[in-house]
Design an enzyme around this catalytic site. Structure first.
Site, short mmCIF file in Angstrom:
data_model
loop_
_atom_site.label_atom_id
_atom_site.label_comp_id
_atom_site.label_asym_id
_atom_site.label_seq_id
_atom_site.Cartn_x
_atom_site.Cartn_y
_atom_site.Cartn_z
N SER A 191 -13.31 7.79 21.11
CA SER A 191 -12.59 6.59 21.53
C SER A 191 -12.41 6.60 23.04
O SER A 191 -12.76 7.57 23.71
CB SER A 191 -11.22 6.53 20.84
N LYS A 192 -11.83 5.52 23.53
CA LYS A 192 -11.68 5.33 24.98
C LYS A 192 -10.98 6.51 25.66
O LYS A 192 -11.34 6.88 26.76
CB LYS A 192 -10.85 4.06 25.25
N ARG A 193 -10.01 7.09 24.98
CA ARG A 193 -9.24 8.15 25.65
C ARG A 193 -10.11 9.38 25.92
O ARG A 193 -9.77 10.21 26.75
CB ARG A 193 -7.99 8.51 24.85
N GLY B 9 -13.10 9.23 27.19
CA GLY B 9 -13.92 8.97 28.37
C GLY B 9 -14.95 7.89 28.05
O GLY B 9 -14.73 7.08 27.15
#
Ligand code: GLU
Length: 468
Positions: A240-242, A244
């Protein structure tokens, strides 16, 4: 039989690297078997499927050098065919009209759950005569799925996967507004495109059982399936986005080279002995589905950056120069013109030897396009005290008359000066670095000065010593 694979993305506005990896595997598999790699844009969700969203996919594939062998097929243009196939199943008694309303379906699902069963359709209209429905009532079309036995898929990655048919309900192939469902459209398209191997993420595995039922009802040969394990983040959770970067554009902006990203994505979940760095030719020669693992892979950004550095050192300096120029084009403190490009190209061997990402590379080249006086970082500022400034002025006197103003001549002059002044070479090079770049990091000082050229070198020393 010609091997024919396809990449079938839905235009969502981004090309996730999990999808990019599926595209790569489809591409390599087709190439390895001297077959064809096709692209189908699954654009049936007309709201999301804007031209911009389609372009994200086309640009991404282009950048990764995974060009399909034919013009893309747009699923939305094939709706009539999907409807025709559904009609054929209907007329052969292999599908039926279901007149249940949304409320009735909801109730059915609730009843199933109350009995401890999965929420599903109970086959109410399977054997009922449509004349029992109110006239003009809307209906969906459902496939008469087999109720006994099991459906087995011999998956080329997962092995034999099976499900008891009793666990599946009669799937909708045409919605009540007449539009084909995704499951149905994919089968019609894969059949008509003569796809021999469907290679996709294992999040589609459960769809495959249902799709197999449509193939069988139509009497069509099933393609071979290969379901790839998903890519997880470094901590094992869904990427996911967290974690990277996760879309192809993110990686591109973060400074990765497409060939490094492809090499990494290939090695993530596919192995061939210890080989880490594989050219596209070697990838094509070696790739097969046997080497694909069954476990989810973990994205390792550090390893990817390292691999990128390896590719960066081998990359063509002219190409890297263009990339640097593009990345710095909007910077107000850097003048990106022909002179800048010339300087960057000249210094590129030194720059590319030290960078891992294209973003680092651009940053390390930025000083070549700055106008003195430069701003200095803390270390450079500290170094450039009065005694060091005095040394720099003496160095300027030595550099001014040099001819030619090239790296070997500069190197010889700096060595001679260090000797004469009783200084270590570093005591000459570091103040120069500070004056040229505003920091204490640069490629070899001789090459750095040569790339800037005499006039600019003297101007920068002048500015750093308060004589600008
Ligand atoms: N359109 C689907 C997706 O983007 C892929 C369908 C398939 O590969 O069969 O997830």
């Amino acid at each position: 039989m010609t091997v024919r694979t396809r990449f079938a993305p839905s235009p969502t506005g981004l090309l996730h690297i999990g999808n990019a990896r599926a595209a790569l595997f489809n591409y390599l598999f087709a190439r390895h078997h001297k077959g064809e790699f096709l692209l189908r844009i699954e654009d049936t969700d007309r709201e999301r499927s804007t031209q911009k969203a389609v372009d994200v996919i086309l640009d991404g594939l282009d950048w990764l050098d995974l060009k399909p062998d034919a013009a893309p097929v747009y699923q939305s243009t094939r709706q009539q065919r999907h409807t025709d196939v559904a009609q054929e199943l209907l007329s052969r008694g292999l599908a039926y009209k279901c007149f249940c309303t949304a409320d009735e379906l909801k109730l059915m699902r609730e009843q199933a759950v109350a009995q401890g069963l999965p929420p599903r359709y109970n086959g109410f209209w399977r054997d009922r005569d449509p004349s029992e429905a109110p006239s003009g009532a809307p209906f969906s079309v459902r496939l008469k799925a087999p109720k006994e036995g099991e459906t087995v898929i011999e998956d080329l990655v997962q092995g034999a996967v099976r499900v008891a048919n009793a666990e599946m309900d009669d799937l909708i192939i045409l919605r009540s507004d007449g539009s084909p469902t995704y499951l149905h459209a994919v089968v019609c398209d894969d059949h008509d495109m003569e796809i021999t191997h469907v290679i996709r993420g294992d999040d589609h595995l459960t769809n495959t059982f249902r799709q197999a039922m449509i193939y069988r009802a139509m009497g069509w040969a099933l393609p071979q399936f290969a379901h790839l394990p998903l890519i997880h983040g470094p901590d094992g959770a869904k990427l996911s986005k967290r974690h990277g970067a996760q879309s192809v554009v993110d990686f591109r902006e973060a400074g990765y080279l497409p060939e490094a990203l492809c090499n990494y994505l290939l090695r993530l979940g596919w192995g061939h002995g210890d080989a880490e760095i594989l050219s596209r030719e070697a990838q094509i020669a070696l790739f097969d589905l046997d080497g694909v693992g069954r476990a989810p892979s973990r994205m390792d950004y550090t390893k990817l950056a390292h691999l990128n550095g390896v590719y960066l050192r081998e990359a063509d300096p002219a190409r890297l120069t263009e990339d640097v120029a593009a990345r710095l084009a909007d910077r107000s403190d850097v003048i990106v013109d022909d002179l800048f490009r010339e300087r960057v190209l000249k210094l590129m061997p030194g720059l590319q030897a030290r960078a891992k990402l294209l973003t680092d590379l651009a940053e390390s080249a930025a000083f070549l396009g700055k106008k003195p006086p430069l701003s200095f970082d803390a270390k450079a500022e500290k170094l450039l005290d009065a005694p060091t400034q005095a040394i720099l002025r003496r160095i300027a006197d030595k550099l001014a008359p040099l001819s030619p103003f090239d790296a070997p001549t500069i190197d010889a002059a700096l060595r001679a000066f260090a000797e004469e002044a009783g200084l270590k070479l570093g005591q000459v090079a570091q103040p120069l670095r500070a004056a040229m770049t505003g920091s204490l990091v640069s490629p070899g000082i001789d090459a750095t000065l040569a790339a800037l050229g005499r006039d600019d070198v003297l101007a920068r020393i002048g500015a750093a010593t308060g004589h600008g």
